[in-house]
Design an enzyme around this catalytic site. Structure first.
Site, PDB file in Angstrom:
ATOM      1  N   THR A   1       0.954  -1.453   0.032  1.00  0.00           N
ATOM      2  CA  THR A   1      -0.015  -0.132  -0.107  1.00  0.00           C
ATOM      3  C   THR A   1       1.082   1.192   0.044  1.00  0.00           C
ATOM      4  O   THR A   1       0.588   2.190  -0.740  1.00  0.00           O
ATOM      5  CB  THR A   1      -0.975   0.061   1.273  1.00  0.00           C
ATOM      6  OG1 THR A   1      -1.744  -1.083   1.251  1.00  0.00           O
ATOM      7  CG2 THR A   1      -1.677   1.061   0.962  1.00  0.00           C
TER       8      THR A   1
ATOM      9  N   ARG B   1       2.020   1.897  11.424  1.00  0.00           N
ATOM     10  CA  ARG B   1       3.665   2.168  11.135  1.00  0.00           C
ATOM     11  C   ARG B   1       4.294   2.878  12.025  1.00  0.00           C
ATOM     12  O   ARG B   1       3.902   3.387  13.283  1.00  0.00           O
ATOM     13  CB  ARG B   1       3.378   3.361  10.025  1.00  0.00           C
ATOM     14  CG  ARG B   1       3.097   2.982   8.429  1.00  0.00           C
ATOM     15  CD  ARG B   1       3.956   2.270   7.801  1.00  0.00           C
ATOM     16  NE  ARG B   1       3.548   1.761   6.591  1.00  0.00           N
ATOM     17  CZ  ARG B   1       2.904   0.791   6.247  1.00  0.00           C
ATOM     18  NH1 ARG B   1       2.602   0.057   7.064  1.00  0.00           N
ATOM     19  NH2 ARG B   1       2.433   0.337   5.029  1.00  0.00           N
TER      20      ARG B   1
ATOM     21  N   GLU C   1      13.049  -0.292   9.768  1.00  0.00           N
ATOM     22  CA  GLU C   1      12.952  -1.968   9.552  1.00  0.00           C
ATOM     23  C   GLU C   1      13.574  -2.362   8.490  1.00  0.00           C
ATOM     24  O   GLU C   1      13.549  -1.583   7.246  1.00  0.00           O
ATOM     25  CB  GLU C   1      11.433  -2.062   9.382  1.00  0.00           C
ATOM     26  CG  GLU C   1      10.539  -1.910  10.454  1.00  0.00           C
ATOM     27  CD  GLU C   1       9.171  -2.172  10.180  1.00  0.00           C
ATOM     28  OE1 GLU C   1       8.345  -1.968  11.286  1.00  0.00           O
ATOM     29  OE2 GLU C   1       8.811  -2.024   9.061  1.00  0.00           O
TER      30      GLU C   1
ATOM     31  N   HIS D   1       7.045  -7.174  12.084  1.00  0.00           N
ATOM     32  CA  HIS D   1       5.972  -6.545  11.062  1.00  0.00           C
ATOM     33  C   HIS D   1       5.549  -7.888  10.208  1.00  0.00           C
ATOM     34  O   HIS D   1       5.783  -7.839   8.920  1.00  0.00           O
ATOM     35  CB  HIS D   1       6.922  -5.707  10.020  1.00  0.00           C
ATOM     36  CG  HIS D   1       6.250  -4.699   9.048  1.00  0.00           C
ATOM     37  ND1 HIS D   1       6.192  -3.304   8.883  1.00  0.00           N
ATOM     38  CD2 HIS D   1       4.900  -4.795   8.632  1.00  0.00           C
ATOM     39  CE1 HIS D   1       5.512  -2.915   8.128  1.00  0.00           C
ATOM     40  NE2 HIS D   1       4.604  -3.708   8.200  1.00  0.00           N
TER      41      HIS D   1
END
Length: 313
Positions: A75, A234, A263, A286
């Protein structure tokens, strides 16, 4: 002839079938991983770039005159220079809502795990506390019955709405906070209004100027000491160090995150270091989105994006 190049297929994980994408292009070249420099070479003759996290900056795009379409396998678009793409008439398409079931399931898992103080009880069990107990059970960490409790959601998109639906099945009362930065034009109560009432806060909003450190020390000071805070959106939407401090000081009752600001966290992070402490703390890598169904859905939606782009051109 449409030549497509996938730059970081390994980001989709193992055992993902790319047949849907292959069916809508003439040729698909697949690379497991790519650097930005490698992307310049590998996309030299490509009409379509298929990418997840590889950075395609302005300098890179300027060297790719054949490129017509960028399909992002996610996304977020922050790894693509959108202005440069627009200047070169390169269409950029992403995928959305591919992991609604996966992420909402993960969010509920975190909520239930915090509510039942599982990190603390598992720690004690490993240390032999149950084996040495005078009674048949351990009960020194008060758990939180979610039925009747107030869940405050930040983000009312498809994902936030699905988490709310699942939480309602547990008997929770749901409030959606006004969009951060737009409170004056939003009929929903602001996060500041809802903060003192919240038993659980779950974040499902984008990271932007209005949401960076949305959950900070000042807001946490208004929270119930039993508050459970969950971030599957996030990293950076919460001030992680302020939240950790509040957890240590028992200003909140639990903290769970699936995301960190950087990350992978190669230089470490205070939340990772704190996992050794006796805290009601969960950090997952994640991976809320990584069910095979969600990952395969990314491929299908990407094929749809290519098909739609072909129809328009």
């Amino acid at each position: 002839m449409l030549n497509a190049v996938m730059l970081d297929a390994e980001s989709l994980g193992p055992q993902i079938d790319l047949a849907a994408i292959r069916s809508v292009v003439s040729h698909l070249e697949v690379f497991g991983q790519s650097t930005t420099q490698q992307a310049r070479e590998r996309l030299a003759n490509a009409d379509i770039a298929i990418v997840n996290k590889v950075v395609l900056d302005a300098e890179t795009l300027q060297q790719l005159p054949s490129l017509k379409l960028i399909c992002v396998l996610a996304t977020g678009l922050n790894n693509i220079d959108l202005d440069a793409a627009k200047h070169q008439d390169i269409v950029v398409k992403n995928v959305a809502a591919y992991g609604t079931a996966s992420v909402s399931q993960h969010t509920l898992m975190l909520m239930l795990t915090l509510a039942n103080r599982l990190p603390l009880y598992q720690r004690d069990l490993t240390a032999g506390a149950w084996q040495q107990s005078d009674f048949f059970c351990l009960q020194h960490y008060p758990t939180l019955q979610l039925a009747g409790k107030h869940l405050v959601m930040v983000g009312q998109g498809e994902l936030g709405s699905e988490v709310a639906r699942l939480a309602e099945a547990l008997g929770m009362h749901i409030s959606f906070a006004a969009r951060p930065g737009n409170e004056a034009k939003d009929d929903r109560p602001s996060l500041d209004e809802l903060m003192p009432q919240a038993d659980v806060i779950s974040l499902h909003c984008p990271l932007n100027e209005s949401t960076h450190h949305l959950i900070n020390a000042a807001r946490l000071a208004k929270a119930k000491p039993s508050l459970l805070l969950i971030n599957c959106a996030r990293g950076g939407i919460i001030d992680e160090e302020a939240a950790l401090s509040a957890l240590r000081d028992q200003q909140i009752g639990g903290l769970a995150v699936d995301v960190l600001p950087h990350e992978p966290p190669r230089d470490g992070h205070p939340l990772l270091a704190a996992l050794d402490e006796p805290l009601n703390l969960i950090v997952t890598p994640h991976n809320a989105w990584v069910t095979p169904e969600a990952r395969q859905n990314i491929v299908s939606l990407t094929a749809d994006n290519i098909r739609q782009w072909k129809a328009e051109n």
